[in-house]
Design an enzyme around this catalytic site. Structure first.
Site, PDB file in Angstrom:
ATOM      1  N   HIS A 261       0.778  -1.084  -0.057  1.00 43.36           N
ATOM      2  CA  HIS A 261       0.176   0.082   0.181  1.00 43.36           C
ATOM      3  C   HIS A 261       0.981   1.247  -0.186  1.00 43.36           C
ATOM      4  O   HIS A 261       1.971   1.283   0.688  1.00 43.36           O
ATOM      5  CB  HIS A 261      -0.835  -0.102   1.282  1.00 43.36           C
ATOM      6  N   ASP A 315      -7.790  -5.497   0.056  1.00 44.59           N
ATOM      7  CA  ASP A 315      -8.245  -6.384  -1.011  1.00 44.59           C
ATOM      8  C   ASP A 315      -7.937  -8.103  -0.784  1.00 44.59           C
ATOM      9  O   ASP A 315      -8.230  -8.741  -1.450  1.00 44.59           O
ATOM     10  CB  ASP A 315      -7.861  -5.922  -2.369  1.00 44.59           C
TER      11      ASP A 315
HETATM   12  C1  SDX Z   1      -6.564  -0.393  -2.941  1.00 48.52           C
HETATM   13  O1  SDX Z   1      -4.597   4.146  -2.079  1.00 48.52           O
HETATM   14  C2  SDX Z   1      -5.557   3.413  -1.444  1.00 48.52           C
HETATM   15  O2  SDX Z   1      -5.856   4.046  -0.354  1.00 48.52           O
HETATM   16  C3  SDX Z   1      -6.046   2.507  -2.282  1.00 48.52           C
HETATM   17  C4  SDX Z   1      -7.069   1.416  -1.414  1.00 48.52           C
HETATM   18  C5  SDX Z   1      -8.464   2.222  -1.206  1.00 48.52           C
HETATM   19  O3  SDX Z   1      -9.054   1.733  -0.161  1.00 48.52           O
HETATM   20  O4  SDX Z   1      -9.027   2.863  -1.833  1.00 48.52           O
HETATM   21  O5  SDX Z   1      -6.583   1.076  -0.061  1.00 48.52           O
HETATM   22  C6  SDX Z   1      -7.609   0.067  -2.336  1.00 48.52           C
HETATM   23  O6  SDX Z   1      -6.150  -0.020  -4.277  1.00 48.52           O
HETATM   24  C7  SDX Z   1      -5.433  -1.313  -2.062  1.00 48.52           C
HETATM   25  C8  SDX Z   1      -4.355  -1.669  -3.339  1.00 48.52           C
HETATM   26  C9  SDX Z   1      -4.528  -2.853  -4.210  1.00 48.52           C
HETATM   27  N1  SDX Z   1      -3.628  -3.328  -4.879  1.00 48.52           N
HETATM   28  C10 SDX Z   1      -2.850  -4.301  -4.935  1.00 48.52           C
HETATM   29  O7  SDX Z   1      -3.121  -5.251  -4.073  1.00 48.52           O
HETATM   30  C11 SDX Z   1      -1.964  -4.636  -5.918  1.00 48.52           C
HETATM   31  C12 SDX Z   1      -0.603  -5.212  -5.385  1.00 48.52           C
HETATM   32  N2  SDX Z   1      -0.238  -4.139  -4.686  1.00 48.52           N
HETATM   33  C13 SDX Z   1       0.806  -3.337  -5.512  1.00 48.52           C
HETATM   34  O8  SDX Z   1       0.938  -3.162  -6.805  1.00 48.52           O
HETATM   35  C14 SDX Z   1       1.289  -1.650  -4.480  1.00 48.52           C
HETATM   36  O9  SDX Z   1       1.548  -2.145  -3.428  1.00 48.52           O
HETATM   37  C15 SDX Z   1       0.240  -0.600  -4.697  1.00 48.52           C
HETATM   38  C16 SDX Z   1      -0.259  -0.286  -6.144  1.00 48.52           C
HETATM   39  C17 SDX Z   1      -0.945  -0.819  -3.899  1.00 48.52           C
HETATM   40  C18 SDX Z   1       0.824   0.473  -4.235  1.00 48.52           C
HETATM   41  O10 SDX Z   1       2.197   0.943  -5.039  1.00 48.52           O
HETATM   42  P1  SDX Z   1       3.267   1.942  -4.872  1.00 48.52           P
HETATM   43  O11 SDX Z   1       3.045   2.654  -3.393  1.00 48.52           O
HETATM   44  O12 SDX Z   1       3.520   2.886  -5.938  1.00 48.52           O
HETATM   45  O13 SDX Z   1       4.329   1.120  -4.466  1.00 48.52           O
HETATM   46  P2  SDX Z   1       5.461   0.347  -5.721  1.00 48.52           P
HETATM   47  O14 SDX Z   1       4.683  -0.270  -6.464  1.00 48.52           O
HETATM   48  O15 SDX Z   1       6.282   1.393  -5.982  1.00 48.52           O
HETATM   49  O16 SDX Z   1       6.219  -0.500  -4.656  1.00 48.52           O
HETATM   50  C19 SDX Z   1       7.411  -0.081  -3.576  1.00 48.52           C
HETATM   51  C20 SDX Z   1       8.128  -1.161  -3.594  1.00 48.52           C
HETATM   52  C21 SDX Z   1       8.769  -1.987  -4.761  1.00 48.52           C
HETATM   53  O17 SDX Z   1       9.996  -2.461  -4.170  1.00 48.52           O
HETATM   54  P3  SDX Z   1      11.317  -1.681  -4.777  1.00 48.52           P
HETATM   55  O18 SDX Z   1      11.371  -1.582  -6.320  1.00 48.52           O
HETATM   56  O19 SDX Z   1      11.428  -0.540  -3.986  1.00 48.52           O
HETATM   57  O20 SDX Z   1      12.453  -2.572  -4.385  1.00 48.52           O
HETATM   58  O21 SDX Z   1       7.418  -2.401  -2.897  1.00 48.52           O
HETATM   59  C22 SDX Z   1       7.367  -3.447  -3.568  1.00 48.52           C
HETATM   60  C23 SDX Z   1       7.577  -2.920  -5.022  1.00 48.52           C
HETATM   61  O22 SDX Z   1       8.152  -3.786  -5.931  1.00 48.52           O
HETATM   62  N3  SDX Z   1       6.085  -3.806  -3.803  1.00 48.52           N
HETATM   63  C24 SDX Z   1       5.571  -5.132  -3.965  1.00 48.52           C
HETATM   64  C25 SDX Z   1       4.352  -4.963  -3.900  1.00 48.52           C
HETATM   65  N4  SDX Z   1       3.899  -3.883  -3.455  1.00 48.52           N
HETATM   66  C26 SDX Z   1       5.004  -2.968  -3.539  1.00 48.52           C
HETATM   67  N5  SDX Z   1       6.278  -6.409  -4.204  1.00 48.52           N
HETATM   68  C27 SDX Z   1       5.636  -7.476  -4.184  1.00 48.52           C
HETATM   69  N6  SDX Z   1       4.306  -7.371  -4.195  1.00 48.52           N
HETATM   70  C28 SDX Z   1       3.578  -6.346  -3.891  1.00 48.52           C
HETATM   71  N7  SDX Z   1       2.288  -6.499  -3.747  1.00 48.52           N
END
Ligand code: SDX
Length: 378
Positions: A261, A315
């Site tokens: 998140h 989720d």
């Molecule tokens: C919702 O914003 C809200 O409030 C949303 C929400 C709401 O109520 O409205 O809470 C609802 O949308 C929940 C999120 C649902 N999405 C997912 O479950 C999809 C999987 N999660 C991600 O793709 C991610 O964590 C996000 C999209 C939720 C957040 O993205 P960010 O903040 O842009 O983070 P990032 O993708 O830049 O990741 C930062 C680091 C990375 O590693 P490094 O490159 O720094 O080494 O964290 C890692 C990412 O690779 N990472 C993950 C991960 N999420 C982040 N690694 C593996 N699996 C994951 N799910």
């Protein structure tokens, strides 16, 4: 001129001043109008929570009764909308059907009378009342059946489950579904709410605001993740497969759905409540083996990614609750929308109170003074 640093995803940039909700991502706290989500989940109902979010205070019993009556009396949808939805392809995603039908409500009810509190209330009531009916109607119609009318004696959530399944729901199931709606109703400046506020800032109608937010919610990085979580659990298939599955995804730098998140660096408090709701349902209606897979996933992801602050988000466990309630997987995100419409409308109203059109800038990194090349010389 001030030079601004470009932040991909507007990470950490405030896009509004808001008093609707607050997240402390380090402590795992979520509050609606200052009230903790745990307390609302225990004591409130979705309609009361929607009222709180939109009008800023908990309603008195008279105010709540009046709001519930209004919503209940607007739950039906016009036959034109039903006829339009019958023309949608059965194979279309219910989120696309919902976006189109939410926009279509504007054809009937939009007056853009944005300075009139009666119009604001009317739009709030119609959207909260009709969106569940449209989701249930599409579900029945894509299976070749007629939509059924709302049940006059059932409350908001009980009626939605009735319209979906054509039978009166178990009271525990209806209460748990209502709590799910409370949990999903609002969440600060998430992508779909930002989308709603940008659309609102042009002074367009509230139906366009909600339609634009529905479109944004559907993506797999946002609300669409709940559907992908169940597909992932089905693909994993057994507790033994969890570790190799996660290791493989991490090696390929693929995301694990339902985890991570932008704001929370600990477990999302909504995920904790949803996990508990899933357990309550399993106790009454029987266990689901996918729950064991999910718990093992949480354990392995924590082992591998807690140093990055990656934990289950809202989720991750919601789909297990909806599955046990007999809801098809591709309705999970429309159900998220049924709840989040309350938050979108609260932000629409707040945006209108001190509106300035959204018009950010950009960092241009393209060319300058390029001369036009005639087509035969390219
Ligand atoms: C919702 O914003 C809200 O409030 C949303 C929400 C709401 O109520 O409205 O809470 C609802 O949308 C929940 C999120 C649902 N999405 C997912 O479950 C999809 C999987 N999660 C991600 O793709 C991610 O964590 C996000 C999209 C939720 C957040 O993205 P960010 O903040 O842009 O983070 P990032 O993708 O830049 O990741 C930062 C680091 C990375 O590693 P490094 O490159 O720094 O080494 O964290 C890692 C990412 O690779 N990472 C993950 C991960 N999420 C982040 N690694 C593996 N699996 C994951 N799910």
């Amino acid at each position: 001129m001030m030079v601004c640093e470009y932040k991909p995803g507007l990470d950490g940039i405030p896009a509004a001043q808001s008093s609707i909700s607050n997240v402390d991502g380090q402590k795992g706290i979520l509050e609606y109008r200052g009230i903790r989500i745990e307390e609302l989940a225990e004591k409130s109902t979705f309609l009361e929570t929607a009222y709180l979010l939109i009008w800023g205070e908990l309603p008195t019993s008279n105010e709540l009764a009046a709001f519930e009556d209004e919503v209940h009396s607007h739950r039906r949808i016009k036959y034109h909308i039903c006829d339009m939805m019958k023309c949608f392809p059965e194979s279309g995603h219910p989120m696309d059907a919902l976006q189109a039908s939410a926009a279509a409500l504007g054809l009937f009810y939009s007056r853009r009378d944005l300075n009139n509190p009666a119009y604001i209330r009317d739009a709030v009531v119609r959207l909260i009342a009709k969106i569940p009916t449209m989701v249930a109607a599409f579900q029945l119609m894509r299976n070749g059946n007629d939509a059924i009318r709302p049940h006059a004696d059932l409350d908001y959530s009980g009626n939605f489950l009735y319209m979906l399944n054509e039978k009166e729901p178990d009271p525990l199931a209806a209460r748990i579904f209502d709590i799910c709606l409370i949990l999903h109703a609002e969440h600060t400046m998430n992508a779909s709410t930002f989308s709603a506020r940008v659309t609102a800032s042009t002074l367009t109608d509230p139906y366009a605001v909600v339609a634009s937010a529905v479109g944004t919610l559907g993506g797999p990085l946002h609300g669409g993740a709940n559907e992908e979580v169940i597909e992932m659990l089905e693909e994993i298939g057994s507790v033994e497969n969890v570790r190799p599955y996660i290791e493989d995804r991490l090696e390929r730098k693929a995301k694990i759905m339902g985890f991570g998140h932008r704001v929370y660096k600990v477990k999302d408090p909504r995920a904790t409540i949803l996990q508990n709701l899933a357990e309550q349902l399993f106790t009454k209606f029987g266990h689901d083996k996918y729950y064991d897979i999910a718990v093992e996933m949480e354990r392995v992801v924590q082992e591998k990614l807690s140093h990055k602050g990656i934990y289950p988000n809202v989720d991750f466990y919601s789909g297990l609750v909806y599955r046990k309630l007999g809801i098809p997987t591709d309705l999970f995100t429309p159900i998220f929308a049924i709840a989040r419409v309350a938050g979108w409308l609260a932000h629409w109203k707040e945006q209108l109170e001190e509106n300035r059109i959204f018009r950010p800038t950009q960092v241009y990194d393209g060319k300058h003074d390029v001369s036009y090349t005639p087509i035969d010389q390219r």
